[in-house]
Design an enzyme around this catalytic site. Structure first.
Site, mmCIF file in Angstrom:
data_model
loop_
_atom_site.group_PDB
_atom_site.id
_atom_site.type_symbol
_atom_site.label_atom_id
_atom_site.label_comp_id
_atom_site.label_asym_id
_atom_site.label_seq_id
_atom_site.Cartn_x
_atom_site.Cartn_y
_atom_site.Cartn_z
ATOM 1 N N LYS A 64 21.977 -0.774 41.506
ATOM 2 C CA LYS A 64 21.632 0.507 40.911
ATOM 3 C C LYS A 64 20.832 0.281 39.624
ATOM 4 O O LYS A 64 19.737 0.773 39.485
ATOM 5 C CB LYS A 64 22.890 1.331 40.615
ATOM 6 C CG LYS A 64 23.830 1.493 41.807
ATOM 7 C CD LYS A 64 23.221 2.336 42.918
ATOM 8 C CE LYS A 64 23.848 2.113 44.284
ATOM 9 N NZ LYS A 64 25.231 2.506 44.426
ATOM 10 N N TRP A 91 32.082 8.489 45.436
ATOM 11 C CA TRP A 91 32.446 7.072 45.334
ATOM 12 C C TRP A 91 33.905 6.860 44.953
ATOM 13 O O TRP A 91 34.543 5.921 45.424
ATOM 14 C CB TRP A 91 31.498 6.327 44.398
ATOM 15 C CG TRP A 91 30.127 6.230 45.002
ATOM 16 C CD1 TRP A 91 28.989 6.818 44.552
ATOM 17 C CD2 TRP A 91 29.761 5.516 46.199
ATOM 18 N NE1 TRP A 91 27.934 6.512 45.387
ATOM 19 C CE2 TRP A 91 28.378 5.719 46.398
ATOM 20 C CE3 TRP A 91 30.451 4.730 47.125
ATOM 21 C CZ2 TRP A 91 27.673 5.174 47.483
ATOM 22 C CZ3 TRP A 91 29.756 4.177 48.197
ATOM 23 C CH2 TRP A 91 28.386 4.399 48.360
ATOM 24 N N ASP A 128 34.702 1.729 38.215
ATOM 25 C CA ASP A 128 33.447 1.433 38.914
ATOM 26 C C ASP A 128 32.325 2.013 38.055
ATOM 27 O O ASP A 128 32.264 3.225 37.862
ATOM 28 C CB ASP A 128 33.496 2.100 40.301
ATOM 29 C CG ASP A 128 32.162 2.083 41.040
ATOM 30 O OD1 ASP A 128 31.190 1.510 40.520
ATOM 31 O OD2 ASP A 128 32.119 2.652 42.155
HETATM 32 C C1 LIG Z 1 26.262 2.545 45.500
HETATM 33 C C2 LIG Z 1 27.620 2.651 44.943
HETATM 34 C C3 LIG Z 1 28.722 2.011 45.545
HETATM 35 C C4 LIG Z 1 28.629 1.262 46.840
HETATM 36 O O1 LIG Z 1 27.919 0.112 46.713
HETATM 37 P P1 LIG Z 1 27.579 -0.799 47.994
HETATM 38 O O2 LIG Z 1 27.040 -2.019 47.332
HETATM 39 O O3 LIG Z 1 26.588 -0.065 48.819
HETATM 40 O O4 LIG Z 1 28.851 -1.065 48.717
HETATM 41 C C5 LIG Z 1 29.951 2.128 44.915
HETATM 42 N N1 LIG Z 1 30.096 2.833 43.783
HETATM 43 C C6 LIG Z 1 29.050 3.465 43.193
HETATM 44 C C7 LIG Z 1 29.285 4.237 41.942
HETATM 45 C C8 LIG Z 1 27.790 3.382 43.753
HETATM 46 O O5 LIG Z 1 26.761 4.030 43.174
#
Ligand SMILES: *Cc1c(COP(=O)(O)O)cnc(C)c1O
Length: 361
Positions: free
Chosen positions: A195, A101, A171
């Protein structure tokens, strides 16, 4: 009805209590005569839902006054562009690449300026977190970027990088509200909710006021400016109303359980059950260096692809769902988010032990 143990990395398990509450209010929310799905986003009822969600999130994360909370769309991947479009005033940023990511985020940022990878764990297939205490921070970098919990590779950055005064952007999608954080250490802390917080469709961005610029990169669309959403309290356009409502219910559920401090204890204890088993197993082993292991996403392998596949199949039949590892890594991965009950982890470990016993005789 039979609900399984869902170990998916995302969209992921939600608290059953929350789903039942939503079910009870599905046809009529309070005395509104309609479902939250049918409400105007300008109605008093929805404004209250939004205000309450923000208030509860602020309480859960102890968010300082000088930070805005934005409820946005476009998923995590949109933030990979939105961050540089809004913050890259010198067109330079430093990225710490510890897994899929952060790698994707760094690639996207290259569209907008110079991206320096100041630390990486790519040399060992992202199985650890490099030392981040004394990095070569670029003089004119607009920010330093991390993905604090790498969902695919299963690492967590436990000690934040020394950014030497630069703005830290993180993030935290896959560890959102799983443990306490000190928001004041970040310029932006953001996460997609699917998540650990709610249904896909909402991305929560917590941003310090002074980073909400009028002047952003040219050609930045109105919808991709933090300013637009901050100035309109996330109601510039129609937000994902129902999903925000569910997030709000999850916030209340977390507050009732004792907040993020209580969640940290529960999550640590759950992860320990699985890691202790992995550390003692002769068949299964974890793929991440112990000090950097995630409490949320636990990848593991047998070392034999066929055996991995056999295990995934058997587990699925036993009601332990979505245990297959990410396609880029293989093996297995168990995601142990806030809403995964300890009974689910115990069921998984017991199943693994039985499977292992069956292989050793
Ligand atoms: C799933 C995820 C993303 C991407 O998210 P989307 O909503 O599918 O664009 C980005 N960063 C992390 C850490 C993730 O687990």
């Amino acid at each position: 009805m039979s609900r399984v143990y869902n170990f998916s990395a995302g969209p992921a398990v939600l608290p059953e209590e929350v789903l039942r509450e939503a079910q009870a209010e599905m046809l009529e929310y309070k005395n509104s005569g309609m479902s939250v799905m049918e409400m105007s986003h300008r109605s008093k009822d929805f404004e209250d839902i939004l205000d309450e969600a923000e208030k509860d999130l602020r309480a859960l994360m102890n968010i300082p006054e000088n930070y805005k909370v934005l409820f946005l769309q476009g998923g995590g991947c949109t933030q990979f562009a939105m961050v540089p479009m809004n913050l890259m005033r010198n067109k330079v940023a430093d990225y710490i690449v510890t897994g899929q990511w952060s790698k994707k985020a760094a690639e996207e940022a290259k569209i907008f300026g110079t991206v320096n990878t100041i630390a990486s764990s790519a040399d060992k297939n992202f199985s650890y977190v490099p030392d981040l205490s004394d990095l070569n921070i670029t003089d004119n970098a607009d920010y330093v970027y991390i993905c604090q919990n790498e969902t695919v590779h299963g690492t967590t950055i436990r000690t934040l990088p020394n950014t030497k005064g630069k703005t830290l952007v993180a993030d935290v999608s896959s560890m959102f509200l799983s443990e306490p954080v000190d928001v004041s250490k970040y310029g932006i802390i953001w996460g997609g909710v699917q998540k650990n917080v709610g249904p896909a469709g909402v991305t929560i961005v917590i941003i310090r006021d002074d980073l909400i610029y009028d002047e952003v990169l040219p050609f930045t669309p109105t919808m991709l400016k933090y300013k637009t959403h901050a100035a309109n309290k996330s109601l510039y356009n129609t937000p994902p109303c129902y999903n925000i409502y569910i997030c709000g219910l999850v916030f209340k559920w977390l507050l009732k359980l004792g907040g993020t401090e209580a969640m940290r204890k529960i999550n640590e204890a759950k992860a320990k059950i699985l890691y202790d088993y992995l550390d003692n197993s002769k068949l299964f082993h974890g793929t991440v260096e112990k000090k950097d292991r995630s409490f949320m996403n636990v990848p593991f392998v047998t070392g034999n692809k066929d055996l991995d596949a056999e295990f995934v199949n058997a587990a699925t039949k036993a009601g332990l769902k979505n245990i297959k590892g990410h396609r880029s890594v293989g093996g297995m991965r168990a995601s142990l988010y806030n809403a995964m009950p300890v009974e689910g982890v115990n069921a998984l470990v017991n199943f693994m032990a039985d499977f292992e016993a069956g292989k050793s005789c």
